[in-house]
Each structure stands twice: as C-alpha cells, then as structure tokens.
Design an enzyme around this catalytic site. Structure first.
Site, PDB file in Angstrom:
ATOM      1  N   GLY B  67       0.784  -1.226   0.000  1.00 25.89           N
ATOM      2  CA  GLY B  67       0.000   0.000   0.000  1.00 25.89           C
ATOM      3  C   GLY B  67       0.817   1.277   0.000  1.00 25.89           C
ATOM      4  N   SER B  68       0.309   2.257   0.714  1.00 26.27           N
ATOM      5  CA  SER B  68       0.816   3.623   0.675  1.00 26.27           C
ATOM      6  C   SER B  68       2.271   3.733   1.114  1.00 26.27           C
ATOM      7  CB  SER B  68      -0.052   4.492   1.578  1.00 26.27           C
ATOM      8  OG  SER B  68       0.596   5.690   1.908  1.00 26.27           O
ATOM      9  N   SER B  69       2.904   4.793   0.635  1.00 31.75           N
ATOM     10  CA  SER B  69       4.277   5.095   1.037  1.00 31.75           C
ATOM     11  C   SER B  69       4.335   5.610   2.468  1.00 31.75           C
ATOM     12  CB  SER B  69       4.876   6.138   0.103  1.00 31.75           C
ATOM     13  OG  SER B  69       4.106   7.330   0.143  1.00 31.75           O
ATOM     14  N   GLY B  70       3.176   5.823   3.083  1.00 35.24           N
ATOM     15  CA  GLY B  70       3.163   6.245   4.489  1.00 35.24           C
ATOM     16  C   GLY B  70       3.403   5.103   5.460  1.00 35.24           C
ATOM     17  N   LYS B  96       9.271  -0.514   1.661  1.00 34.97           N
ATOM     18  CA  LYS B  96       8.366  -0.110   2.748  1.00 34.97           C
ATOM     19  C   LYS B  96       8.673  -0.871   4.025  1.00 34.97           C
ATOM     20  CE  LYS B  96       4.520  -0.509   0.162  1.00 34.97           C
ATOM     21  NZ  LYS B  96       4.405  -0.050  -1.223  1.00 34.97           N
TER      22      LYS B  96
END
Lengths: 428, 150
Positions: B67-70, B96
């Site tokens: 998912g997200s790079s966060g 990640k």
C-alpha cells in the site's frame, strides 16, 4: 555497502551532523534491502509538513522545534540536529491541511499556525511547496531514466510507468535523508533487470472510461500484489486522468509500482519487449466477471444511499476534471444535506479561479480544496456517515480510516449524488 | 518440528536487539497508512483478516508491507505512541518494510530457513534475536506443559 569517498565523508560528518545522520539511515536502509551501494538523485518528493499531532509527540527539547521535528520524523534521529537547506531538488507532497479552508477541516487557529510554521520551515530549507499527490501535474515531470526518490504510491507508479523515471516507493525518513544527501539505495526499480514485466494481463473487456481504468487497477493490485504487469488488449489510448486513477487504484489494493501498456507507457512498445523474452509468472484474464468483482469490492462498504460527502480529486484533479464537474453540475446546486468537495493542486486551483470554474463551484455550494485530502487530513463534514467518490483509491482508504460507508462510481454519478443527496448508480 | 514444541528458525537480521512475546500471525500483507491506527496499533483495513486486532507488544509474523508510502511513517508513529509490535518476522523484502522495520526500531528478521507461517501460529511464544537472526518458537499447547514442569 560500498560508499564513495564523498559518501564516506558525509557519513563521517564532513557536512555536519544532520547529513551524517541522514547517511547513517540510508546505509542501514540499504543494508536491510541488500543493496550494494547508493545512487545519486536530484529529484526527491517527501512529506515534511506537520500539524500539531506530530509536533505534540516530540516533547520539549533544547533545539528548534522544527529542526527537532525534521530530525525525529524525517530522519528518525534522536539527536538535536541543525538541519541545513536541502541539497537535492526537493518537493513537498500532499500534506495535512488546506490553509485557506481550516473551517472545513474543523481546525482552530493554533492548528492553522502549526501548519503555517511547518510550511515556512520547509520553504526556508528549499523544499518546494507543490503540496500535492500529483507533482507531475505541476512542474515536477521527471524524464525517462531519471533516478528519483519519491513517496506517494500513486505518483511513484505514474512516473515509473508513464514517464519511465526510476523510483522505489520511498518513505518519509528515506526521502528526508535523500533531500540532505542526494542519495538513495540503488535497489529495485533503479535497476534495469527489475523493470521487466512479471505478469501478463489479457484484457477481454472494454477499458475506456475513468471508472473502467479504476476498476482494472483495483482488480490487478489485488490479483498480482507486487508484480509488474504488462497489459495487453487496450484498444484506445488512455490519458493522464485514466492512468492517474489506474495506478492509484493498483497501488492501493496492491503494491504495483510499475506497469507497462505497450505503445502507451515509456518502456515497452510490445508485450514481448516488456517481458524481454521471459515467460510471465502468471497470466491474468480480465473480463466482465473480474470487473464485477472489483466493482463489488469497492462498494462493499456501501449500504445507506443517503450521501453526506462526494469527494472528487483523488489523486488531485486535473483542470479538465474540474471543468467536467462544473459541466455535470449544469447550474444545479449541491443538496443541503450533502457536500461536494473537489481537490486539486494549489497551482491548478489558481487556474480554476482564472477560468471561472472556482466561481461555478462556489455558486453551486461546492468547495475547491488544495494541499490535502480527506484521507490524508482525516476530515469529513460534521455528522458525515456516507461518502461517494469516483476514485478507487479514496473508496479503498477513506471509509477504513474514518469509519464510514463508501460508494464508488462514475464522476457523473458522484455529481448527481451531491445534487440529489442520494446514491443512484449503474454497475458496469 | 523439534522436541517439546520448541523450534528455532534462522534468517537474516534486519534490525538488531532481542524481544519476545505472543505471536500474531497473518498470511496477508499489512498496509501502513490507511491500514493501521497508530494510536492503538490496530489493523483497520476493512477486509483484512486482522481487522480490529492490535499488534501492540506482540511478535508480528506477516509476509510484509503493502500500500501507501506512508508505511514507515505510520509504524514510526506507532512506536512513538508505545503501540509498536515487540518484534517483526516477515518474508518479502521491499522498501516499505525495510524502512518501516528500521524506524519501528524493533528486532526484525527475514529470509528464514523455514516457513514461518507453517511454524508459528497466533498465540505461540516467540523470541526474536535481531542480532543473531534467530526466531525461537514455543508452541502455545506445549507452553502450558512447560509451565507445569518449570
């Protein structure tokens, strides 16, 4: 890892403690990845604008508050560091708040000031405040082969695939370190051999509209997880909007960071070229049944047909998407019990003002916002229980983050929902 | 399976240190931003098998990140909030999870010589040595026996 003399000097503190801390993080990160060395980059997109949620957790220290925030959150360092101006071309991605609409985010003056101070700190350090998930719309358009260090999964997949730039999906701490050092581990998508297709996708159904591309992306992300798909059977050339929605969807349900559409994207003219003579790990067929699965998954969180919020602009809307919303409104007003929010980069909002679209939206009771989105900023209208959006990415994330129901459909269905206050949609 | 429900897997150390705790096992990758609540350490992704379950203080055994790079930012914040996992055992390397494990600062091991999903079940007691790269597993059923004879 093998470091150059310059990198070794940075690690040893020749350019100060902050650069040394950044190199220390990059070396440990590279070793974890199994990378042999670092690669130079002069194109970094990160996220270093903080609201009070991040600052509050820092505790009181002797150093400048924002230096401390950068050291802790952007470099993962416990030291008191004096952060120098960035060495690389660096841009701020989407952030926590639209400073022109704090009231829509239920933010008080203190929160607004925290974000303004953080933005000013980034600006002083040379980080360009593009403040969008789509830097490639507003000036940062990397060229083919350019080594980048970008966060934001939807932007990563866009620049890798459509433009042929080279970046892995970086995080806040690795981009913070890259801004100060102009380095990132030479790993993954920086290397030729990791950019070839791994999965063949045979599309047997028309993929034409923005919704079609969102559904294809959402299905593929889940189906192939983190492979690199080459997509065969696309009959018409998709535009920026379609590829923006496709990549964002595939990077939400899965981990797709690069895809090839032969004849369209940067690195493959044919399926054979994308695969470079290798057999795909799997062949995935995408037909009406698969499209239906994706549609139903995206609408699994929908129950109540009363819609409180319609969100357009994930990833941030193009100027033409804003015009399209105006056209679809066709003089109608947003329902008193609903809301229509359109998100676009700050620079494009300025164009929307010049073109009169912003006036049109205001007259309809809609809002044009920038710098953030409901999922990133974690805000919806008071009492909001049900959202609708034309973005598979926002439909995936916002209901989960905010505990809401969600509907996914076409832009026209979304605008109608805002006007009528109810969700009426036709499945593909 | 070794004697008395006790076995050791060997792998590649990613983050040093030693920690132990109850295993929380999922065969699904975990999303960071939009997938966890960093105030509670709870998985919030709607259709995830761990939806509503907290990993705080437990040894998280999972394939890796998605998912997200966060991702790193969310686990970084979970650490600061005191709700990080005690340790991480994962199977699929990527940017990640690599960065996320570093900033979570908990013992982390990957590239194991056995299948952790076959060896470890939720509830087993697991000790992760992030310096040596070992994952010691004491099966839940045998742990009760062991406690009786200790």
């Amino acid at each position: 890892m093998q470091l150059t003399d310059e990198e070794r000097a940075m690690a040893d503190g020749a350019q100060g403690a902050a650069v040394a801390a950044a190199m220390d993080l990059l070396v440990r990160y590279g070793e974890a990845l199994g990378a042999d060395r670092l690669v130079e980059t002069n194109n970094v997109c990160g996220a270093n604008v903080f609201g009070s949620r991040h600052v509050r957790l820092l505790g009181r220290g002797g150093a400048d508050l924002h230096d401390t925030a950068f050291a802790r959150w952007s470099l993962d360092s416990d030291e008191d560091l004096d952060i120098p101006p960035v060495a690389a071309y660096s841009c701020q991605l989407i952030g926590p708040m639209d400073i022109e609409h704090p009231e829509l985010q239920h933010k008080d003056a203190d929160e607004l000031q925290a974000v303004l101070d953080s933005e000013a700190y980034s600006a002083r350090h040379g980080i360009h405040l593009l403040s969008t998930c789509t830097p490639y719309q507003v000036g940062n358009v990397p060229v083919r082969g350019e080594h980048c260090a970008w966060m934001e999964s939807s932007a990563v997949v866009y620049i890798n695939s459509v433009l042929g730039a080279r970046t892995n999906t970086e995080g806040r701490e690795s981009t913070g370190a890259a801004m100060l050092t102009r380095r990132i581990p030479l790993y993954g998508l920086h290397l030729d051999e990791h950019r070839l297709a791994t999965h063949l996708v045979e599309v047997g159904v028309e993929v034409e509209t923005v919704r079609d591309w969102g559904l294809l992306g959402y299905f593929l992300g889940e189906a192939i997880a983190e492979g690199i798909p080459v997509i065969d059977g696309i009959a018409t050339t998709p535009d920026l909007v379609r590829l923006k929605h496709f990549g964002a969807a595939a990077a939400s349900s899965g981990d797709v960071e690069l895809y090839h559409v032969p004849g369209v994207t940067a690195e493959a003219r044919t399926v054979e070229e994308a695969l470079a003579g290798r057999s795909p790990a799997a062949t995935i067929r995408y037909g009406a049944a698969e499209r239906r699965v994706a549609y139903e998954r995206l609408n699994a969180k929908g129950d109540d047909r009363h819609v409180d919020l319609v969100m357009i602009g994930c990833p941030h809307a193009t100027i033409d998407q804003i015009r399209q919303v105006c056209t679809l409104l066709d003089g109608r007003k947003v329902h008193t019990e609903s809301n229509l929010w359109v998100f676009t980069p700050r620079a494009i909002r300025e164009v929307a003002e010049r073109n009169g679209y912003a006036d049109t939206l205001r007259a309809a009771g809609a809002h044009l916002l920038s710098d953030t989105c409901p999922a990133i900023g974690q805000f919806v209208p008071p009492g909001c229980r049900v959202i609708a959006t034309d973005s598979a990415k926002q439909a995936h994330y916002l209901p989960a983050i905010m505990g809401l129901q969600g509907w996914f459909g076409t832009t026209a269905e979304c605008v109608d929902a805002a006007v009528n206050g109810t969700w009426e949609a036709t499945a593909p | 399976m070794s004697d008395h429900g006790h076995l050791v897997l060997h792998g590649r150390p990613i983050v040093g240190g030693v920690a132990e705790g109850e295993a929380l096992v999922t065969r699904e990758r975990i999303s960071g931003w939009g997938g966890i609540d960093p105030r509670t350490g709870t998985v919030i992704e709607t259709r995830h098998s761990l939806a509503g379950v907290s990993f705080a203080g437990r040894v998280l055994v999972f394939p890796g990140a998605k998912g997200s790079s966060g991702w790193s930012g969310m686990f970084h914040m979970a650490r600061v909030n005191g709700v990080a996992p005690a340790a991480m055992v994962f199977t699929t390397m990527g940017t990640k999870i690599a960065l996320g494990a570093l900033v979570t600062r908990v013992p982390s091991v990957t590239d194991l010589d056995g299948d952790p999903f076959a060896a470890i079940e939720t509830g087993d007691w697991v000790r992760v040595d992030g310096d040596a790269g070992t994952v010691e597993v004491r099966k839940a059923a045998h742990r009760l026996d062991g406690a009786a004879t200790a």
